[in-house]
Design an enzyme around this catalytic site. Structure first.
Site, short mmCIF file in Angstrom:
data_model
loop_
_atom_site.label_atom_id
_atom_site.label_comp_id
_atom_site.label_asym_id
_atom_site.label_seq_id
_atom_site.Cartn_x
_atom_site.Cartn_y
_atom_site.Cartn_z
N HIS A 144 0.82 -1.21 0.00
CA HIS A 144 0.00 0.00 0.00
C HIS A 144 0.86 1.27 0.00
O HIS A 144 0.59 2.20 -0.75
CB HIS A 144 -0.91 -0.02 1.24
CG HIS A 144 -1.85 1.15 1.31
ND1 HIS A 144 -3.01 1.21 0.60
CD2 HIS A 144 -1.78 2.31 2.01
CE1 HIS A 144 -3.64 2.34 0.86
NE2 HIS A 144 -2.91 3.04 1.72
N LYS B 15 -6.95 13.63 -6.93
CA LYS B 15 -6.44 12.28 -6.74
C LYS B 15 -7.60 11.34 -6.43
O LYS B 15 -8.67 11.78 -6.02
CB LYS B 15 -5.45 12.27 -5.59
CG LYS B 15 -4.84 10.91 -5.27
CD LYS B 15 -3.48 11.06 -4.61
CE LYS B 15 -2.85 9.75 -4.26
NZ LYS B 15 -3.26 9.23 -2.97
N GLU C 132 -8.47 7.56 -4.35
CA GLU C 132 -7.94 6.60 -3.36
C GLU C 132 -8.94 5.46 -3.18
O GLU C 132 -10.15 5.66 -3.34
CB GLU C 132 -7.76 7.29 -2.00
CG GLU C 132 -6.36 7.86 -1.76
CD GLU C 132 -5.31 6.81 -1.43
OE1 GLU C 132 -5.67 5.61 -1.28
OE2 GLU C 132 -4.13 7.18 -1.35
N SER D 19 -5.30 6.59 13.49
CA SER D 19 -6.38 7.48 13.89
C SER D 19 -6.56 8.56 12.83
O SER D 19 -5.58 9.04 12.26
CB SER D 19 -6.05 8.13 15.25
OG SER D 19 -6.05 7.15 16.26
N SER E 259 -4.52 -0.70 -5.59
CA SER E 259 -5.07 -1.56 -4.55
C SER E 259 -4.97 -3.02 -5.01
O SER E 259 -5.75 -3.46 -5.86
CB SER E 259 -6.53 -1.20 -4.27
OG SER E 259 -7.13 -2.17 -3.43
N HIS F 118 -10.60 2.48 -0.63
CA HIS F 118 -10.77 2.05 0.76
C HIS F 118 -11.59 0.76 0.78
O HIS F 118 -12.59 0.65 1.47
CB HIS F 118 -11.42 3.15 1.60
CG HIS F 118 -10.72 3.39 2.90
ND1 HIS F 118 -11.38 3.68 4.07
CD2 HIS F 118 -9.40 3.38 3.21
CE1 HIS F 118 -10.50 3.84 5.04
NE2 HIS F 118 -9.30 3.67 4.54
N ASN F 119 -11.12 -0.19 -0.03
CA ASN F 119 -11.89 -1.41 -0.28
C ASN F 119 -12.03 -2.31 0.93
O ASN F 119 -13.13 -2.65 1.35
CB ASN F 119 -11.25 -2.20 -1.43
CG ASN F 119 -11.12 -1.36 -2.69
OD1 ASN F 119 -11.84 -0.37 -2.86
ND2 ASN F 119 -10.19 -1.72 -3.55
#
Ligand SMILES: Nc1ncnc2c1ncn2[C@@H]1O[C@H](COP(=O)(O)OP(=O)(O)O)[C@@H](O)[C@H]1O
Ligand SMILES: [Mg+2]
Lengths: 736, 82, 249, 82
Positions: free
Chosen positions: A43, A85, A87, A307, A528, A89-90
Site C-alpha cells: 500500500h 487524486k 484513493e 487514527s 489496490s 478504501h476497499n
C-alpha cells in the site's frame, strides 16, 4: 528476538528483513520493524506496481506536479491550480461499510487540503455484489451512507461517480473516492520538512489504537481469519476534519508554515519520515508530547496508529505561537512534538528512551521494487457464435430488462443521499455524462468523470483499460469539455499470482496507450492489490478519473432531448459486437466474449469533432453510448429532460437487431441538433473523417426504432422510465 | 414484556459525538463533567415471550440488528413482565 | 442606502461562503461574516444563519450552536425586531433557540435528501416573501437529514391560524401532495416565521437557487424581499435586484 | 461519579427510527416484537460532585442540552460513586 512468525505477522519476507538490517546497520527493534512493515507494505511502498507505473505518461503543458506528492497539480490558468487524486478504501469498507467508506472520504480530502487546496468536488466509484443478495445490499447501504455522512457534513459536494454490480465483488466490494481541490498557484504546499531547528507540530484528533496495521492489512489477502486480524476499526469525525480544513487553509494562506503532511496510512510514522526524507533532513520526535486518547499506549502503537483527522506541520520557531493561535480559534490544539534536524535520521524518544533511530531514506525511498512473474491473463470464456445466440422473442422485454439491470438503472437512490450542490458551483448535477463545476469569477468550468467497465477489463485487460480512458474522455466531450489530466485507481487481485500480474501489466499498457493518444498526463493515482477473498480475485478494475476544462460554461451541453422535431444523429460506427455487453449479461446470463474493439485514433477524431460542433453551437444534446448501447442511450436522453419526449429512429444495415440495439461498439455518441443544422453537422463530420448519420427525430410518446422501415422496438417512454427509475429503490424498500 | 437494550461504542473506539458534547458542556461552564459517551437505547415490547426465550432472543436481535459488533457493545435488561 | 447582511459562521457551517457569495456577488449588498464567538453584530440589518452541520450536527441538529456567544446577541437583535433568516441548519438552530416554534425529526425515510423541490408561497405579506406572490411555486434545492418538521397539535393550529406558515412543499403544479412532502413534515411545512414576522426559518436553500447557471433563480425572491422591505424605507436607488420578478422554470 | 441519562421521544411523537427498526425486525421474522422505541443514552463522568449536587446538575444539563423538551423526555440514574 525477531523470528519468522513475527516477520509473517508484519508481511515482510526474510530477504526484505536482511535488506533492512543491511540498510540500518543493525537488528531493528520491534518498533522499527513495525515502521518498515507499514512503509514497505504494498500500500505505501508500491512494491509490485512501481516498475509498471513508470510507463505512464506524466508530462503535459498543464502539469505543475506529477505523481509522487499527495496529489497531482494542474495549472488551469487565471493564477489557479487544481489538485486531484483518487484513493481506494476497499478492505475497510468490507469490514465496516459505513466507517470504512466514511474514513475513505476523510483520507482523500486530507490528501487534497494538505496541499493548500480547498476540496470543491468528490466523486465515488463503487462496486458491489448483485443487490438481490441482502448482504450486498447492507454493504452498499452502509457504504453510501458513510460517504454521504462524511462528505455532506464536511461540506464538499459529491458530484458524480459510478456503481457497478457483479458477483466477483460479493466478498470484496470496491470503494474508490476521487477528490478535486482548487488553490491559488502561489499557495500550493508540499510535504517537506526543511530548515534545521524548525518545529514539528501535531494537529487534530488524539491518537488511539485505531487501524493499527491497516496499511499492511490493505496489502494482505482476505480470508475467513480476517476476523482476528481485524484492527480497531476507525470511526470518522467529519466535524473535526472540517475544523482542520479551515485551520490548515488559514495558516497556509498566511504562509505561517514550511511544510505539511496528513497522517493517513501508517500515521505518524509515514508523515514524519516522509517529510524528513523529502526535505533531505532528519527529524526528532518526543512521543510523550503526542496527544493520546487511550492510556498505556506503546511507542509501537503510537507510531503505527491510523487514527483519523490528524496532520503534521512544520513551522519556523518564530511562527509557532501564531500557528497555535489560529488552531485555537478553531478549537484545536497544536502541540510541538519534535524538531527538524540535520543528518537524515529519525530519532524518536518515549519516556526519555530512544525507541527509534533509523535513516529516513531507507524507510521512505529504499523499499524494494519487484518485477513479479507475469502470466498471460486467463482467456475469456468464449461467447457462443452469434448465429447460435437466440434472438429474444420480444426485444421490448429485453430492452426493459437491460434498463432495469442494476448497473444500467438510475442511480438517484445513491446520489440524492449526497449533497451534490454545496459550494454553489455544480452546474451539471449527477445524471449528466460528466459533472460540471463553474469556476467562480470566470466563464470557465471544470468537468470530471469516473469510468471503468470491469467486465471489459476482465475479458481483455488492455482493451478494457483503453476503453475506460476513452469513455471518460467521451463523457467530458459530451458536455463540451477538453480533458487535461488523469488519475487512476488500479484495483486488482493478488500480485503474487502471475495471471493477476499479467492483467495488471496489460491494463497499464492500455491505460498509457490511451492517455498518450489523448495527450493527457497521469498526475497520480492509487494501486489496490490483494482484492482477493477466499482465493477469488475480483475483475481487474482500473478506475479512471479524468478532469476537463471548458472555456465558456455557456456552451455546456446536457444529454436530454431538447425539442420535438430535432434531428437525432449517431456519431461513430456500429459493429456487430455483443461480447462483454450488459445485454449478453442480463438477457443471456453470459459474461463472455471479447469486449468491443476500440480504435483510439478514431475515438480521438470523434471527440474532437464533437467538441468542435459544440463550440459551433450545432449540438443541442449529447450522450455517450456505453452499457446497453444505442437503445439505452436513446432512453436516457429521453429520461433526462423533464418533458420525457420520445423519439422515432430508423436504422439501416443487415446487423442482428439485438446487436443494433444493445451492442456496445465504442467511440459513439448520440447527438441531437436542430433539423436545419443537420446538414452543417454532417459536413463538418465528413471533413474531420468522422462517420455520422441522421437516424431519426425527437418526438412522440414512445421510444420507437425501425430497421429499413420494419419496427424492431416500440416502448412508451413512461414504461421504460419506470423500469429504469424504480429498479434500485425497489431493492431497498423496507416492507411494512 | 418490555426490554431495554443499551448500545454504545466499545471503550477503545473513538466517540466523536460524546467528545463534542463534552467540549460543549465545558465551554458552557460545566467543568465537573470530565467525560461523555453517547450511545443508543432501544425499548422493545415482546409479546408472548417467556423470560427464558427473551434471554436467547434479545441478545440475538441486538447482535444482528441493533448493534454493530465490530465497533459497538450492548447490554440489556428486562423492564417489566416476568 | 443599501442594507447590510451578516452571515454567522459556526464551527461546521458549510453554506456560509455560499450565502456570502450570493448576498455580496449576486445581490450586490454589503455583507460581513459574523464569528460565533464574538458579541458584535457589526451593525447589520439582517442576520443570516447559514446551512451546514454546526458542531457536526452531533447531539441534535443545531443543539450546540444555539449556545454560542453570538446567538445571545442574535436573540436580543430579534427581540428588537431585527430581521433573522435561518436556512436549513440555520432553521434548526432557530428552533433549538426557541426563536421559532417546533422541532425537527429525521426525514421520514431516514435518508439524507439532496434534490430540487417545489415550495409554494403561503403568505406573501412577510419581510421574506413580499417580492413574490401567494400561491407562487418556487423551485429550490433541499439538502438535509433532519427536515421533518414537528410541532405539538396546539402549536401547529396556532401557526396556521396566524399564517406563520410561509412555505409548503408542493408539486410542480402547486399541489400539496403526500409525494411532494419528501421529508414527511407536518402540514408539509418547509418554512415558518415567528409571530412578529421578523424571523424566518426554511429548509430549502435559496442561496443554491439564485443564479441561472445553477438551474434556478427562484431563491432570489427571499433575498429580494428582504432588500425591498429594508431599502424601500430609505432614500436609495431602487435595488437592481428587485427590478425583475422572480422567475422559475 | 458516573451518571446515565436516557433521552427518548415523548409518546405523542411518532419515532420514525423505532418504526423502521420494528419493520426491519418483522421482515426478518421476529414477529414477537410488537413495538420499538429508539432513544439516546449519555454516560457522564462527574468529578468532585456530591450526590446532592448531581441531583441539581444532571437534570439541568439534560433539560438545557441533552434533550429537546418539545419532542423528548429524559430519565437519569447514578451508576457508580456516592
Ligand atoms: N456512486 C455515484 N455517486 C454519484 N453519482 C453517481 C454515482 N453513480 C452514478 N452516478 C451518476 O449517474 C450518472 C450515470 O452514471 P454512468 O451510468 O456511470 O454514466 P456513464 O455511463 O455516462 O459514465 C452519472 O452522472 C454519474 O455521475
Ligand atoms: Mg460509466
Amino acid at each position: 528476538m525477531i523470528d519468522r512468525s513475527l516477520l509473517e505477522r508484519h508481511n515482510l519476507t526474510e530477504d526484505e528483513y536482511t535488506l533492512i538490517v543491511e540498510l540500518i546497520g543493525k537488528e531493528p527493534n520491534l518498533t522499527e520493524l513495525g515502521i518498515f512493515s507499514v512503509m514497505w507494505s504494498e500500500h505505501c511502498g508500491y512494491k509490485s506496481s512501481r516498475v509498471h507505473l513508470k510507463r505512464l505518461p506524466t508530462e503535459g503543458r498543464h502539469v505543475v506536479q506529477g505523481p509522487g506528492e499527495n496529489a497531482g497539480v494542474l495549472d488551469i490558468g487565471g493564477g489557479q491550480v487544481i489538485v486531484f487524486k483518487i484513493e481506494s478504501h476497499n478492505h475497510p469498507s468490507f469490514i465496516e461499510p459505513y466507517q470504512g467508506a466514511a474514513t475513505g472520504v476523510g483520507g482523500i480530502l486530507r490528501d487534497i487540503f494538505t496541499m493548500g487546496a480547498r476540496p470543491i468536488a468528490v466523486m465515488d466509484s463503487l462496486r458491489f455484489g448483485p443487490p438481490d443478495d441482502p448482504r450486498n445490499r447492507s454493504v452498499m447501504g452502509g457504504v453510501v451512507s458513510g460517504i454521504s455522512g462524511y462528505g455532506n457534513a464536511f461540506g464538499v459536494p459529491t458530484v458524480g461517480g459510478e456503481v457497478y454490480f457483479d458477483p466477483c465483488y460479493n466478498l470484496n466490494p470496491l470503494v474508490n473516492v476521487f477528490c478535486l481541490g482548487l488553490a491559488d498557484k502561489d499557495k500550493v504546499f508540499y510535504a517537506k520538512a526543511e530548515g534545521a531547528g524548525n518545529k514539528v507540530l501535531y494537529v487534530g484528533a488524539k491518537t488511539g489504537r485505531d487501524g493499527i496495521h491497516g496499511a499492511t492489512m490493505a496489502s494482505a489477502e482476505f480470508g475467513k481469519d480476517t476476523e482476528h486480524k481485524r484492527p480497531n476499526v476507525q470511526v470518522g469525525d467529519p466535524f473535526k476534519e472540517k475544523l482542520l480544513l479551515e485551520a490548515c487553509l488559514e495558516v497556509m494562506d498566511r504562509r505561517l508554515i514550511v511544510g505539511i503532511q496528513d497522517m493517513g496510512a501508517a500515521g505518524l510514522t509515514c508523515s514524519t519520515t516522509e517529510m524528513a526524507a523529502k526535505g533531505g533532513m532528519g527529524i526528532v520526535v518526543d512521543l510523550d508530547k503526542v496527544p493520546q486518547r487511550e492510556a498505556g499506549m506503546t511507542p509501537y502503537e503510537i507510531l503505527l496508529s491510523e487514527s483519523q483527522e490528524r496532520m503534521l506541520l512544520v513551522a519556523e520557531p518564530g511562527k509557532v505561537a501564531e500557528v497555535q493561535a489560529i488552531f485555537a480559534k478553531w478549537d484545536l490544539d497544536a502541540p510541538v512534538i519534535g524538531e527538524v534536524v540535520p543528518g537524515g535520521r529519525a530519532r524518536i524518544t518515549f519516556k526519555g528512551q530512544v525507541v527509534v533511530d533509523i535513516p529516513v531514506d531507507a524507510v521512505v525511498n529504499l523499499c524494494p521494487a519487484y518485477d513479479r512473474p507475469i502470466a498471460a491473463p486467463a482467456p475469456p470464456p468464449p461467447a457462443p457464435a452469434l448465429k447460435d445466440l437466440p434472438l429474444p422473442a420480444d426485444l421490448g422485454e429485453a430492452f426493459l430488462a437491460v434498463l432495469a439491470s442494476p448497473t444500467v438503472a438510475d442511480k438517484e437512490w445513491v446520489f440524492r443521499q449526497y449533497d451534490h450542490m454545496v459550494q454553489v458551483n455544480t452546474a451539471l448535477l449527477p445524471g449528466a455524462d460528466a459533472a460540471l463545476l463553474r469556476i467562480k469569477g470566470s466563464k470557465r468550468a471544470l468537468a470530471m468523470t469516473l469510468d471503468c467497465n470491469g467486465l471489459y477489463t476482465r475479458l481483455d485487460p488492455r482493451t478494457g483499460a483503453r476503453i475506460a480512458v476513452a469513455e471518460a474522455c467521451r463523457n467530458l466531450a459530451c458536455v463540451g469539455a477538453r480533458p487535461i489530466g488523469v488519475t487512476n485507481c488500479l484495483n486488482f487481485g493478488n500480485p503474487e499470482k502471475p495471471e493477476v500480474m499479467g492483467q495488471f501489466e496489460q491494463a497499464v499498457t492500455g491505460l498509457s496507450e490511451a492517455c498518450r493518444t489523448f495527450g493527457i498526463p497521469v498526475t497520480g493515482g492509487n494501486v489496490s492489490f490483494y482484492n482477493d477473498t477466499e482465493g477469488l480475485s475480483i475483475h481487474p478494475t482500473p478506475v479512471i478519473g479524468v478532469v476537463g476544462l471548458m472555456e465558456d460554461i455557456g456552451r455546456a451541453v446536457t444529454p436530454g432531448f431538447k425539442a420535438a422535431g430535432d434531428a437525432v444523429v449517431l456519431v461513430g460506427e456500429s459493429f456487430e459486437e455483443l461480447g462483454g455487453t450488459e445485454y449478453l449479461k442480463t438477457v443471456h446470463g453470459l459474461e463472455a466474449g471479447a469486449p468491443p474493439a476500440i480504435d483510439l485514433e478514431q475515438e480521438k477524431r470523434n471527440q474532437d469533432f464533437l467538441l468542435e460542433a459544440i463550440e459551433a453551437r450545432l449540438v443541442r444534446s449529447a450522450h455517450d453510448l456505453s452499457e446497453g448501447g444505442l437503445a439505452v442511450a436513446l432512453a436516457e436522453s429521453a429520461f433526462h429532460d423533464a418533458r420525457k419526449r420520445g423519439c422515432q429512429v430508423d436504422l439501416e444495415g443487415t446487423m442482428r437487431a439485438d446487436a443494433l440495439l444493445f451492442g456496445e461498439s465504442q467511440s459513439r455518441v448520440l447527438v441531437t441538433c436542430r433539423r436545419k443544422d443537420a446538414g452543417r453537422l454532417a459536413k463538418l463530420a465528413a471533413s474531420r473523417g468522422v462517420p455520422v448519420r441522421v437516424i431519426g427525430r425527437v418526438g412522440g410518446a414512445d421510444l420507437a426504432v425501425t430497421r429499413a422501415g420494419r419496427e424492431i422496438l416500440r416502448v412508451p417512454v413512461g414504461t421504460a422510465y419506470r423500469a429504469w427509475k424504480d429498479s434500485l429503490p425497489a431493492y431497498f424498500k423496507i416492507r411494512t | 414484556m418490555r426490554v431495554r437494550i443499551l448500545v454504545s461504542f466499545k471503550d477503545s473506539v473513538l466517540d466523536p459525538q460524546g467528545q463534542t458534547v463534552k467540549n460543549a458542556l465545558h465551554t458552557m461552564g460545566y467543568a465537573a463533567v470530565t467525560d461523555v459517551r453517547q450511545g443508543k437505547v432501544f425499548e422493545l415490547d415482546l409479546e408472548g415471550t417467556t423470560r427464558k426465550e427473551a434471554e436467547a432472543l434479545v441478545p440475538e436481535i441486538a447482535r444482528r440488528v441493533l448493534a454493530n459488533p465490530i465497533i459497538e457493545k450492548f447490554a440489556w435488561e428486562i423492564l417489566k413482565g416476568q | 442606502m443599501a442594507m447590510k447582511f451578516g452571515v454567522v459562521q459556526f464551527p461546521g457551517s458549510n453554506c456560509d461562503f455560499d450565502t456570502f457569495h450570493v448576498l455580496s456577488e449576486v445581490m450586490k449588498r454589503p455583507t460581513v461574516m459574523l464569528w460565533h464567538k464574538d458579541h458584535d453584530l457589526q451593525g447589520v440589518d439582517c442576520v443570516v444563519l447559514p446551512g451546514g452541520f454546526s458542531y457536526g450536527d452531533y447531539l441534535r441538529s443545531g443543539a450546540i450552536a444555539r449556545f454560542s456567544p453570538l446567538m445571545q446577541e442574535v436573540k436580543a437583535f430579534a427581540r428588537r425586531g431585527g430581521r433573522v433568516l435561518g436556512i436549513c441548519n440555520g432553521f434548526q438552530i432557530l428552533l433549538e433557540l426557541g426563536l421559532l416554534p417546533g422541532a425537527m425529526l429525521r426525514n421520514k425515510d431516514l435518508k439524507f435528501l439532496c434534490q430540487h423541490v417545489y415550495v409554494r408561497i403561503e403568505n406573501d405579506r412577510t419581510d421574506f416573501t413580499r417580492a413574490g406572490t401567494k400561491g407562487q411555486v418556487l423551485r429550490i434545492p433541499i439538502a438535509h437529514f433532519d427536515g421533518n418538521y414537528y410541532a405539538p397539535p396546539r402549536v401547529l393550529r396556532e401557526l396556521e391560524r396566524r399564517e406563520q406558515v410561509v412555505f409548503r412543499y408542493c408539486d410542480a403544479g402547486g399541489e400539496v401532495t403526500e409525494a411532494a412532502n419528501v421529508n414527511g413534515s407536518l402540514n408539509a411545512i418547509a418554512g415558518i416565521r415567528n409571530e412578529a414576522g421578523n424571523v424566518l426559518g426554511l429548509m430549502p436553500h435559496p442561496e443554491r437557487a439564485s443564479e441561472r447557471i445553477l438551474g434556478s433563480e427562484d431563491g432570489r425572491t427571499v433575498f429580494e424581499s428582504l432588500i425591498l422591505g429594508l431599502e424601500r424605507a430609505r432614500p436609495a436607488r431602487r435595488p437592481a435586484a428587485t427590478r425583475r420578478k422572480a422567475r422559475h422554470d
